[in-house]
Design a protein around this motif. Structure first.
Motif, PDB file in Angstrom:
ATOM      1  N   HIS A  91     105.765 -22.051  11.508  1.00 22.19           N
ATOM      2  CA  HIS A  91     104.602 -21.178  11.617  1.00 22.19           C
ATOM      3  C   HIS A  91     104.890 -19.847  10.920  1.00 22.19           C
ATOM      4  CE1 HIS A  91     107.202 -20.251  15.087  1.00 22.19           C
ATOM      5  NE2 HIS A  91     106.820 -18.995  14.878  1.00 22.19           N
ATOM      6  N   MET A  92     103.826 -19.117  10.657  1.00 22.80           N
ATOM      7  CA  MET A  92     103.929 -17.745  10.163  1.00 22.80           C
ATOM      8  C   MET A  92     103.648 -16.813  11.333  1.00 22.80           C
ATOM      9  SD  MET A  92     101.265 -15.845   7.628  1.00 22.80           S
ATOM     10  CE  MET A  92     101.002 -14.084   7.816  1.00 22.80           C
ATOM     11  N   VAL A  93     104.374 -15.707  11.410  1.00 20.49           N
ATOM     12  CA  VAL A  93     104.176 -14.728  12.475  1.00 20.49           C
ATOM     13  C   VAL A  93     103.365 -13.557  11.931  1.00 20.49           C
ATOM     14  CG1 VAL A  93     105.292 -13.182  14.126  1.00 20.49           C
ATOM     15  CG2 VAL A  93     106.361 -15.364  13.549  1.00 20.49           C
ATOM     16  N   PHE A  94     102.257 -13.234  12.613  1.00 19.11           N
ATOM     17  CA  PHE A  94     101.465 -12.068  12.236  1.00 19.11           C
ATOM     18  C   PHE A  94     102.135 -10.846  12.857  1.00 19.11           C
ATOM     19  CE2 PHE A  94      97.861  -9.143  12.223  1.00 19.11           C
ATOM     20  CZ  PHE A  94      97.346  -9.354  10.952  1.00 19.11           C
ATOM     21  N   THR A  95     103.121 -10.316  12.148  1.00 19.88           N
ATOM     22  CA  THR A  95     104.013  -9.290  12.702  1.00 19.88           C
ATOM     23  C   THR A  95     103.336  -7.988  13.134  1.00 19.88           C
ATOM     24  OG1 THR A  95     104.547  -8.764  10.380  1.00 19.88           O
ATOM     25  CG2 THR A  95     106.122 -10.115  11.606  1.00 19.88           C
ATOM     26  N   PRO A  96     102.222  -7.538  12.504  1.00 20.37           N
ATOM     27  CA  PRO A  96     101.632  -6.278  12.974  1.00 20.37           C
ATOM     28  C   PRO A  96     101.187  -6.299  14.432  1.00 20.37           C
ATOM     29  CG  PRO A  96     100.816  -6.799  10.786  1.00 20.37           C
ATOM     30  CD  PRO A  96     101.588  -7.993  11.257  1.00 20.37           C
ATOM     31  N   LEU A  97     100.924  -7.482  14.985  1.00 20.12           N
ATOM     32  CA  LEU A  97     100.470  -7.580  16.367  1.00 20.12           C
ATOM     33  C   LEU A  97     101.549  -8.128  17.297  1.00 20.12           C
ATOM     34  CD1 LEU A  97      96.813  -8.906  15.856  1.00 20.12           C
ATOM     35  CD2 LEU A  97      97.574  -6.559  16.268  1.00 20.12           C
ATOM     36  N   LEU A  98     102.771  -8.288  16.773  1.00 22.84           N
ATOM     37  CA  LEU A  98     103.831  -8.885  17.585  1.00 22.84           C
ATOM     38  C   LEU A  98     104.203  -8.009  18.781  1.00 22.84           C
ATOM     39  CD1 LEU A  98     105.727 -11.324  17.750  1.00 22.84           C
ATOM     40  CD2 LEU A  98     107.355 -10.069  16.337  1.00 22.84           C
ATOM     41  N   GLY A 235     112.333   4.830  14.689  1.00 25.32           N
ATOM     42  CA  GLY A 235     111.025   5.457  14.778  1.00 25.32           C
ATOM     43  C   GLY A 235     110.080   5.069  13.664  1.00 25.32           C
ATOM     44  N   GLY A 236     110.219   3.868  13.133  1.00 21.57           N
ATOM     45  CA  GLY A 236     109.257   3.366  12.150  1.00 21.57           C
ATOM     46  C   GLY A 236     108.013   2.841  12.841  1.00 21.57           C
ATOM     47  N   PRO A 237     107.075   2.261  12.077  1.00 17.39           N
ATOM     48  CA  PRO A 237     105.839   1.754  12.688  1.00 17.39           C
ATOM     49  C   PRO A 237     106.067   0.753  13.813  1.00 17.39           C
ATOM     50  CG  PRO A 237     105.591   1.864  10.312  1.00 17.39           C
ATOM     51  CD  PRO A 237     107.034   2.190  10.604  1.00 17.39           C
ATOM     52  N   THR A 238     107.037  -0.159  13.655  1.00 17.29           N
ATOM     53  CA  THR A 238     107.282  -1.155  14.695  1.00 17.29           C
ATOM     54  C   THR A 238     107.783  -0.495  15.977  1.00 17.29           C
ATOM     55  OG1 THR A 238     107.803  -2.847  13.048  1.00 17.29           O
ATOM     56  CG2 THR A 238     108.541  -3.249  15.292  1.00 17.29           C
ATOM     57  N   GLY A 239     108.762   0.406  15.862  1.00 17.78           N
ATOM     58  CA  GLY A 239     109.292   1.079  17.037  1.00 17.78           C
ATOM     59  C   GLY A 239     108.259   1.939  17.736  1.00 17.78           C
ATOM     60  N   VAL A 240     107.444   2.653  16.957  1.00 19.47           N
ATOM     61  CA  VAL A 240     106.410   3.517  17.538  1.00 19.47           C
ATOM     62  C   VAL A 240     105.330   2.681  18.215  1.00 19.47           C
ATOM     63  CG1 VAL A 240     104.538   5.108  16.948  1.00 19.47           C
ATOM     64  CG2 VAL A 240     106.823   5.468  16.011  1.00 19.47           C
ATOM     65  N   GLU A 241     104.900   1.596  17.565  1.00 19.81           N
ATOM     66  CA  GLU A 241     103.855   0.762  18.163  1.00 19.81           C
ATOM     67  C   GLU A 241     104.343   0.079  19.431  1.00 19.81           C
ATOM     68  OE1 GLU A 241     102.317  -1.877  15.190  1.00 19.81           O
ATOM     69  OE2 GLU A 241     100.918  -0.351  14.448  1.00 19.81           O
ATOM     70  N   PHE A 242     105.598  -0.378  19.430  1.00 22.08           N
ATOM     71  CA  PHE A 242     106.126  -0.989  20.646  1.00 22.08           C
ATOM     72  C   PHE A 242     106.235   0.039  21.765  1.00 22.08           C
ATOM     73  CE2 PHE A 242     109.829  -2.050  23.330  1.00 22.08           C
ATOM     74  CZ  PHE A 242     109.321  -3.191  23.935  1.00 22.08           C
ATOM     75  N   SER A 243     106.673   1.256  21.451  1.00 21.07           N
ATOM     76  CA  SER A 243     106.759   2.317  22.458  1.00 21.07           C
ATOM     77  C   SER A 243     105.380   2.635  23.024  1.00 21.07           C
ATOM     78  CB  SER A 243     107.373   3.583  21.858  1.00 21.07           C
ATOM     79  OG  SER A 243     108.680   3.339  21.384  1.00 21.07           O
ATOM     80  N   GLY A 244     104.360   2.665  22.159  1.00 20.97           N
ATOM     81  CA  GLY A 244     103.001   2.906  22.621  1.00 20.97           C
ATOM     82  C   GLY A 244     102.488   1.796  23.507  1.00 20.97           C
ATOM     83  N   GLU A 245     102.743   0.543  23.121  1.00 20.15           N
ATOM     84  CA  GLU A 245     102.328  -0.592  23.952  1.00 20.15           C
ATOM     85  C   GLU A 245     103.031  -0.559  25.306  1.00 20.15           C
ATOM     86  OE1 GLU A 245     100.198  -3.040  23.720  1.00 20.15           O
ATOM     87  OE2 GLU A 245      99.511  -2.945  21.645  1.00 20.15           O
ATOM     88  N   LEU A 246     104.314  -0.215  25.300  1.00 20.97           N
ATOM     89  CA  LEU A 246     105.085  -0.174  26.536  1.00 20.97           C
ATOM     90  C   LEU A 246     104.574   0.928  27.466  1.00 20.97           C
ATOM     91  CD1 LEU A 246     107.377  -1.787  27.740  1.00 20.97           C
ATOM     92  CD2 LEU A 246     109.002  -0.237  26.637  1.00 20.97           C
ATOM     93  N   SER A 247     104.256   2.088  26.895  1.00 22.56           N
ATOM     94  CA  SER A 247     103.737   3.173  27.737  1.00 22.56           C
ATOM     95  C   SER A 247     102.371   2.814  28.304  1.00 22.56           C
ATOM     96  CB  SER A 247     103.658   4.466  26.921  1.00 22.56           C
ATOM     97  OG  SER A 247     102.706   4.371  25.884  1.00 22.56           O
ATOM     98  N   ASP A 248     101.535   2.106  27.532  1.00 21.95           N
ATOM     99  CA  ASP A 248     100.247   1.633  28.057  1.00 21.95           C
ATOM    100  C   ASP A 248     100.451   0.658  29.206  1.00 21.95           C
ATOM    101  OD1 ASP A 248      98.821   3.130  26.291  1.00 21.95           O
ATOM    102  OD2 ASP A 248      98.109   1.471  25.051  1.00 21.95           O
ATOM    103  N   PHE A 249     101.411  -0.241  29.033  1.00 17.11           N
ATOM    104  CA  PHE A 249     101.711  -1.219  30.078  1.00 17.11           C
ATOM    105  C   PHE A 249     102.161  -0.522  31.365  1.00 17.11           C
ATOM    106  CE2 PHE A 249     105.160  -3.912  31.966  1.00 17.11           C
ATOM    107  CZ  PHE A 249     104.336  -4.890  32.509  1.00 17.11           C
ATOM    108  N   ILE A 250     102.984   0.494  31.226  1.00 20.94           N
ATOM    109  CA  ILE A 250     103.485   1.220  32.398  1.00 20.94           C
ATOM    110  C   ILE A 250     102.338   1.951  33.110  1.00 20.94           C
ATOM    111  CG2 ILE A 250     104.945   3.145  33.140  1.00 20.94           C
ATOM    112  CD1 ILE A 250     106.859   2.323  30.833  1.00 20.94           C
ATOM    113  N   ILE A 251     101.513   2.654  32.342  1.00 20.05           N
ATOM    114  CA  ILE A 251     100.430   3.444  32.932  1.00 20.05           C
ATOM    115  C   ILE A 251      99.348   2.553  33.542  1.00 20.05           C
ATOM    116  CG2 ILE A 251      98.569   5.065  32.391  1.00 20.05           C
ATOM    117  CD1 ILE A 251     100.437   6.225  30.201  1.00 20.05           C
ATOM    118  N   SER A 252      98.981   1.485  32.835  1.00 15.70           N
ATOM    119  CA  SER A 252      97.847   0.669  33.272  1.00 15.70           C
ATOM    120  C   SER A 252      98.221  -0.435  34.249  1.00 15.70           C
ATOM    121  CB  SER A 252      97.164   0.039  32.052  1.00 15.70           C
ATOM    122  OG  SER A 252      96.738   1.019  31.151  1.00 15.70           O
TER     123      SER A 252
END
Length: 496
Positions: A91-98, A235-252
């Motif tokens: 399969h191919m992985v759609f990495t921007p949404l991983l 602190g590239g796009p992947t690290g920042v996006e994962f940190s943002g997703e994780l903080s959303d998960f914690i708050i919500s």
């Protein structure tokens, strides 16, 4: 098994293992002349022999199933060519949404696109195949690649890998890259990368396990804080996006469903320089402000050592962690480095302006494993999905043109005009920072001027753009439904 059926033409002598043949070494030309169409030749390895002009289509062999390889396979004209894909994943992985799958915003199948859906001929055409295998060697002289099947290492009685070889008329190397560890001790043993679906699954299981373990009676406050400390390196796009997703998960979700430990969980992002260094300065400042507001602790430092429960920074600071995600960029894999092919600066496979490997007939390289040679006077392109996708689209068009001009078979494209060179134009960058906020930077380069946006409108553009870039309508539907389900019911916190 699928790969056994795919290689079903291989003979099975009595009292011998499948695919085994006596070690009779053969001349490629002699084998091709004597073999019937699509036959299996015998020799050191069994496999697909050379194609026969007039009786078979020329064969394009693609190594890898990432952005570049899959985009090429999608556009290859299967009326001209047979396509063979060799990859350790089907399969191919759609990495921007991983990153979204790590915390349950999306399900894993939403970001995985089967190869057979990207190029249906691989599942249907008699001369096209997908082989679940790794390339072990490339022999440009004989136009062959030697492969070794991938087996399930988690099985209590794993199968021994089968070795086989595939002859090619055109070879496209699209092997991607691997995470850069910079030789830091302990990274491979203790950190989790975020490049494949199984990495996201491991992160999700580890995160939920730590949440549940921290609720067990008798766990000290100090141990709870360590277990629930999620550290992201890079602190590239992947690290920042994962940190943002994780903080959303914690708050919500964590604050609502893990109330006993909600005050112990926190996220730290460590970067040696500036986060999102390729983005506009104003956008970087916005991202830092938004991440800090969401509870992400930003640290500027260099990791010196990674221990089982602690990270040691260059200034001697000890950072305890329960989950460590490593996202510091990529570099060429050890296999790419081992290939006896010209290399570009940084160790990637060197290519010319048409993405050919110079001085070697019928071999091309695209994606993160390739880079322009210094002789082209072009800079090595960044390891981005849009670069790989554009290269795959361009090369498919070029190979189709070669086939229509009569140069599809091995060593037949020497005098064919390849047309326009590959030119990359950057379309911009995007990154989500959590809490329905995102960054959109439409500048064509770091020094150029252009439109830059931040906030909710950028988040809407970010989601809309990626939804339209998902390969199939099936997965677009999955992604949209997952987003809607998460919005209404919250994230799935089942540890499966």
């Amino acid at each position: 098994m699928a790969w056994l059926r795919a290689l079903g033409r291989f003979s099975r002598p009595s009292n011998k293992l499948p695919f085994y043949h006596p070690p009779v070494f053969f001349s490629t030309s002699a084998a091709a002349a004597a073999a019937p169409p699509s036959s299996v030749v015998t020799g050191e390895f069994a496999g697909l022999g050379p194609t026969i002009p007039g009786k078979e289509k020329p064969r394009v062999v693609v190594l890898g199933s990432g952005w570049a390889g899959c985009r090429l396979m999608k556009s290859i004209d299967t009326n001209i060519y047979d396509v063979v894909c060799v990859s350790p994943r089907n399969h191919m992985v759609f990495t921007p949404l991983l990153a979204s799958t790590c915390v349950g915003t999306l399900e894993f199948r939403s970001v995985a696109e089967p190869i057979g859906r990207i190029q249906p001929a691989i599942s249907r055409a008699p001369g096209s195949y997908f082989f679940l295998a790794r390339c072990a060697a490339v022999d440009p002289e004989s136009h062959t690649v030697q492969c070794e099947t991938v087996t399930d290492s988690t099985n209590s009685a794993p199968l021994e890998p089968w070795k086989f070889q595939v002859s090619y008329d055109k070879l496209v190397i699209a092997l991607g890259a691997e995470a850069s560890t910079f030789g830091i001790h302990g990274v491979k043993e203790h950190a989790i990368f975020l490049r494949e679906v199984h990495h996201a699954q491991e992160i999700r299981r580890k995160l939920l396990l730590n949440l549940m373990l921290s609720d067990v009676p008798g766990i000290s406050d100090e141990e709870k804080r360590r277990l629930l400390h999620c550290v992201v390196i890079g602190g590239g796009p992947t690290g920042v996006e994962f940190s943002g997703e994780l903080s959303d998960f914690i708050i919500s979700d964590v604050h609502e469903r893990y109330t006993h430990v909600k005050d112990y969980i926190h996220v730290t992002l460590i970067e040696a320089n500036e986060i999102l260094s390729s983005f506009d300065v104003r956008l970087r400042q916005y991202a830092m402000k938004q991440l800090t507001k969401s509870g992400v602790h930003l640290i500027r430092g260099i990791v010196k050592d990674v221990q089982p429960e602690n990270i040691i920074l260059n200034d001697g600071t000890k950072v305890p962690y329960g989950l460590l995600v490593w996202s510091t960029g990529v570099g060429p894999s050890s296999f790419t480095k081992s290939l006896d092919l010209p290399k570009s600066p940084g160790g990637r496979i060197g290519v010319d302006e048409w993405l050919r490997v110079p001085s070697i007939q019928d071999v091309f390289a695209i994606g993160d494993c390739s880079g322009f040679l210094q002789s082209t006077q072009k800079s090595v392109l960044p390891a981005l999905a849009q670069v790989a996708e554009r290269q795959g689209k361009y090369l498919a068009s070029l190979i189709n043109r070669i086939g229509k001009s009569g140069g599809g078979y091995a060593n037949q494209a020497k005098n064919i005009d390849f047309g326009d060179q590959f030119v990359y134009r950057h379309l911009g960058s995007m990154a989500s920072v959590g809490r329905y906020k995102a960054l959109v930077d439409l500048r064509q380069s770091k020094e150029a001027k252009g439109l830059s946006l931040a906030g909710f409108v950028s988040w809407f553009i970010w989601r809309s753009a990626y939804l339209t870039r998902v390969v199939s309508w099936r997965n677009r539907f999955y992604v949209a439904i997952n987003w809607l389900t998460t919005l209404i019911f919250g994230r799935d916190i089942s540890r499966i």
